[in-house]
Write an enzyme that holds these catalytic residues in place. Structure first.
Site, mmCIF file in Angstrom:
data_model
loop_
_atom_site.group_PDB
_atom_site.id
_atom_site.type_symbol
_atom_site.label_atom_id
_atom_site.label_comp_id
_atom_site.label_asym_id
_atom_site.label_seq_id
_atom_site.Cartn_x
_atom_site.Cartn_y
_atom_site.Cartn_z
ATOM 1 N N GLY A 90 0.807 -1.209 0.000
ATOM 2 C CA GLY A 90 0.000 0.000 0.000
ATOM 3 C C GLY A 90 0.840 1.258 0.000
ATOM 4 O O GLY A 90 0.614 2.185 -0.787
ATOM 5 N N ASN A 92 4.003 1.582 -0.897
ATOM 6 C CA ASN A 92 4.721 1.703 -2.160
ATOM 7 C C ASN A 92 3.850 2.314 -3.244
ATOM 8 O O ASN A 92 4.289 3.189 -4.006
ATOM 9 C CB ASN A 92 5.196 0.323 -2.636
ATOM 10 C CG ASN A 92 6.280 -0.274 -1.771
ATOM 11 O OD1 ASN A 92 6.947 0.426 -1.023
ATOM 12 N ND2 ASN A 92 6.449 -1.577 -1.864
ATOM 13 N N GLU A 188 -2.553 -7.096 1.522
ATOM 14 C CA GLU A 188 -1.732 -7.264 2.721
ATOM 15 C C GLU A 188 -2.429 -6.721 3.967
ATOM 16 O O GLU A 188 -1.805 -6.566 5.006
ATOM 17 C CB GLU A 188 -0.369 -6.587 2.539
ATOM 18 C CG GLU A 188 0.531 -7.317 1.557
ATOM 19 C CD GLU A 188 1.915 -6.697 1.433
ATOM 20 O OE1 GLU A 188 2.792 -7.356 0.867
ATOM 21 O OE2 GLU A 188 2.114 -5.551 1.895
ATOM 22 N N GLU A 273 8.398 -9.379 -19.635
ATOM 23 C CA GLU A 273 7.646 -9.523 -20.875
ATOM 24 C C GLU A 273 6.579 -8.449 -21.045
ATOM 25 O O GLU A 273 5.822 -8.480 -22.018
ATOM 26 C CB GLU A 273 7.005 -10.915 -20.930
ATOM 27 C CG GLU A 273 8.003 -12.060 -20.910
ATOM 28 C CD GLU A 273 8.991 -11.984 -22.055
ATOM 29 O OE1 GLU A 273 8.561 -11.729 -23.203
ATOM 30 O OE2 GLU A 273 10.201 -12.171 -21.803
ATOM 31 N N THR A 300 12.028 -5.591 -6.239
ATOM 32 C CA THR A 300 11.098 -5.301 -5.150
ATOM 33 C C THR A 300 10.355 -3.995 -5.417
ATOM 34 O O THR A 300 10.970 -2.966 -5.660
ATOM 35 C CB THR A 300 11.837 -5.189 -3.807
ATOM 36 O OG1 THR A 300 12.669 -6.327 -3.624
ATOM 37 C CG2 THR A 300 10.843 -5.084 -2.657
ATOM 38 N N ASP A 304 4.224 -2.888 -7.723
ATOM 39 C CA ASP A 304 3.479 -1.806 -7.077
ATOM 40 C C ASP A 304 3.598 -0.517 -7.872
ATOM 41 O O ASP A 304 2.619 0.218 -8.058
ATOM 42 C CB ASP A 304 3.995 -1.579 -5.660
ATOM 43 C CG ASP A 304 3.783 -2.779 -4.761
ATOM 44 O OD1 ASP A 304 2.801 -3.516 -4.982
ATOM 45 O OD2 ASP A 304 4.594 -2.989 -3.839
ATOM 46 N N SER A 343 13.236 3.289 -4.674
ATOM 47 C CA SER A 343 13.493 3.126 -6.106
ATOM 48 C C SER A 343 12.446 3.801 -6.987
ATOM 49 O O SER A 343 12.616 3.855 -8.207
ATOM 50 C CB SER A 343 13.539 1.633 -6.446
ATOM 51 O OG SER A 343 12.258 1.035 -6.294
#
Length: 357
Positions: A90, A92, A188, A273, A300, A304, A343
Site C-alpha cells: 500500500g 509503495n 496485505e 515480458e 522489489t 506496485d 526506487s
C-alpha cells in the site's frame, strides 16, 4: 552494494507540491470506462483540481539482506549487509502515485512506539503522500524480510503487524472515499477491510483498482464484483484461477475467467515480458512490451510501481495504450535501483524515459 552490517535508513527527497496543475489531465466522468481515452477539447476540459487517488493498504519496514542465492535446507549463508527500507504494497503504491505527480492519500496503520514508524511516515511524507487519515495502533509496524538475490530477484517473508490489527474506517475516511477519483487496494490487509472499502466506493461510483499481491487465497466474490481493474502478475493469476499461465494464450484464458466472475478489466503484469490488459466490454486485449532496463538491480516494488502509475495515467485521462506505456517506463526505472520505496521514480524521470522511446 553496502558492506556495513549496520542497518541503513532511507528517506526520500521531498518533491514539488503534489497539487500542482497537471497539464492536459482531467478525471473521467463517474461510471465511465477506465480503459479508454477521456481526452476532450480545451473548451470542455474541467479546470477543477483532480479528485485524489485514495490508497488503502499496508506499510512495512523492509529488512533487506543481499545474498548471492537462496540457502539450501540446513545451510547457512552470509549476507553482506542488512538495510531497513520503507515498503509495504500500500505504501509503495501511494508513494509511486504521489511521485508521479498525482494528489494521493494513504490510509494505513502504523505501530505505536515502533521506532520504524518515524522512518515509514517520513518516507511517505517525503514522497508527497497525504497521511492525514492514517492511524497509529497498538503493536509493531508491519515488517518484511526480503532476501535479495544477485540479478534482482527476491524472496519475501511478511509479518503483518499493524496491517493485520483491527481496522475501523472513520466517517472522515468514508467521506474521503466517496469524493475520490479512484481507490487503490492490495491484499496485505484484512480482506474484510478491502470488501468494505470497495463496496463503499462502488455505491457512489468511485472506480476500484485491486493489486492482487499479498495473501494467496481466493478473492471473495463480493470483492470481485466491485472491481474496475484487477491487476495480478502471472503467478497470482494462476493461483486465483487454478489455470496455467505459462504461455500468453493461457494468460488470456485465465484473465477471461476473472472477467466472467464480474471483474470489469484485468491487467496482468508479465515482468520482463511487459503487460496484458483485457479491458472487458467486448474490447480487444492490449499487449504492452516492457521498456527494457539497462541493468536489473532489485525487482522489489516494481509491480506496485506499475499498478499505481497505471492508475495515475488512467485518472489523468490517458488512453489505455499510453497508460500502459507510462507504467512500463516507471517500472523500468524502478528495477534499476535498490529498495522498494526508494526506487520509485519522479514524474520528470518517467517523462524523460518516455521521450527516448
Amino acid at each position: 552494494m553496502r558492506t556495513s552490517n549496520r542497518p541503513q535508513l532511507y528517506f526520500l527527497t521531498p518533491l514539488p507540491h503534489r497539487l500542482r496543475k497537471l497539464a492536459a489531465a482531467h478525471l473521467p466522468p463517474r461510471g465511465a470506462s477506465l480503459t479508454t481515452s477521456h481526452a476532450g477539447t480545451a473548451a470542455n476540459m474541467s479546470t477543477a483540481p483532480p479528485k485524489p487517488l485514495v490508497v488503502i493498504g499496508s506499510v512495512n519496514a523492509d529488512l533487506v539482506l543481499p545474498i548471492d542465492r537462496l540457502p539450501k535446507p540446513g545451510e547457512t549463508l552470509a549476507a553482506a549487509s542488512i538495510e531497513t527500507v520503507p515498503g509495504g504494497k500500500g505504501a509503495n503504491q501511494a508513494a509511486a502515485a504521489a511521485r508521479a505527480g498525482y494528489p494521493t492519500f494513504f490510509i494505513g496503520q502504523f505501530g505505536k512506539d515502533d521506532p520504524n514508524a518515524a522512518l515509514l511516515r517520513g518516507a511517505l511524507l517525503g514522497s508527497g503522500v497525504d497521511l492525514s487519515h492514517a492511524q497509529d495502533v497498538d503493536g509493531p509496524c508491519g515488517t518484511a524480510l526480503i532476501l535479495l538475490q544477485s540479478g534482482g530477484e527476491n524472496s519475501i517473508i511478511i509479518v503483518g503487524g499493524a496491517n493485520q490489527a483491527t481496522w475501523n474506517l472513520s466517517d472522515n475516511v468514508k467521506q474521503l472515499i466517496s469524493t475520490a477519483g479512484a481507490v487503490l487496494l492490495q491484499r496485505e490487509i484484512p480482506e474484510s477491510v478491502n470488501i468494505e472499502v470497495a463496496q463503499l466506493a462502488k455505491a457512489v461510483g468511485v472506480p476500484v483498482f485491486l493489486d492482487a499481491g499479498g495473501v494467496e487465497g481466493p478473492i471473495a466474490p463480493e470483492l470481485l464484483s466491485c472491481l474496475s481493474v484487477l491487476s495480478p502478475n502471472e503467478t497470482e493469476l494462476s493461483r486465483l484461477t487454478g489455470l496455467p499461465t505459462d504461455r500468453e494464450e493461457q494468460v488470456r484464458a485465465a484473465a477471461e475467467q476473472l472477467l466472467a466472475e464480474g471483474v470489469k478489466a484485468v491487467l496482468v503484469k508479465l515482468g520482463s515480458e511487459g503487460s496484458l490488459l483485457l479491458p472487458g466490454q467486448g474490447q480487444p486485449a492490449i499487449r504492452q512490451q516492457a521498456i527494457k532496463a539497462q541493468e536489473v538491480v532489485d525487482t522489489t516494488g516494481a509491480g506496485d510501481c506499475f499498478t499505481a502509475t497505471y492508475a495515475v495515467a488512467v485518472l489523468e485521462g490517458q488512453a489505455a495504450p499510453q497508460a500502459l506505456q507510462f507504467a512500463a517506463a516507471a517500472a523500468s526505472i524502478c528495477v534499476q535501483r535498490k529498495g522498494a520505496m526508494p526506487s520509485l521514480p519522479s514524474r520528470a524521470e518517467v517523462e524523460a524515459l518516455l521521450a527516448q522511446q
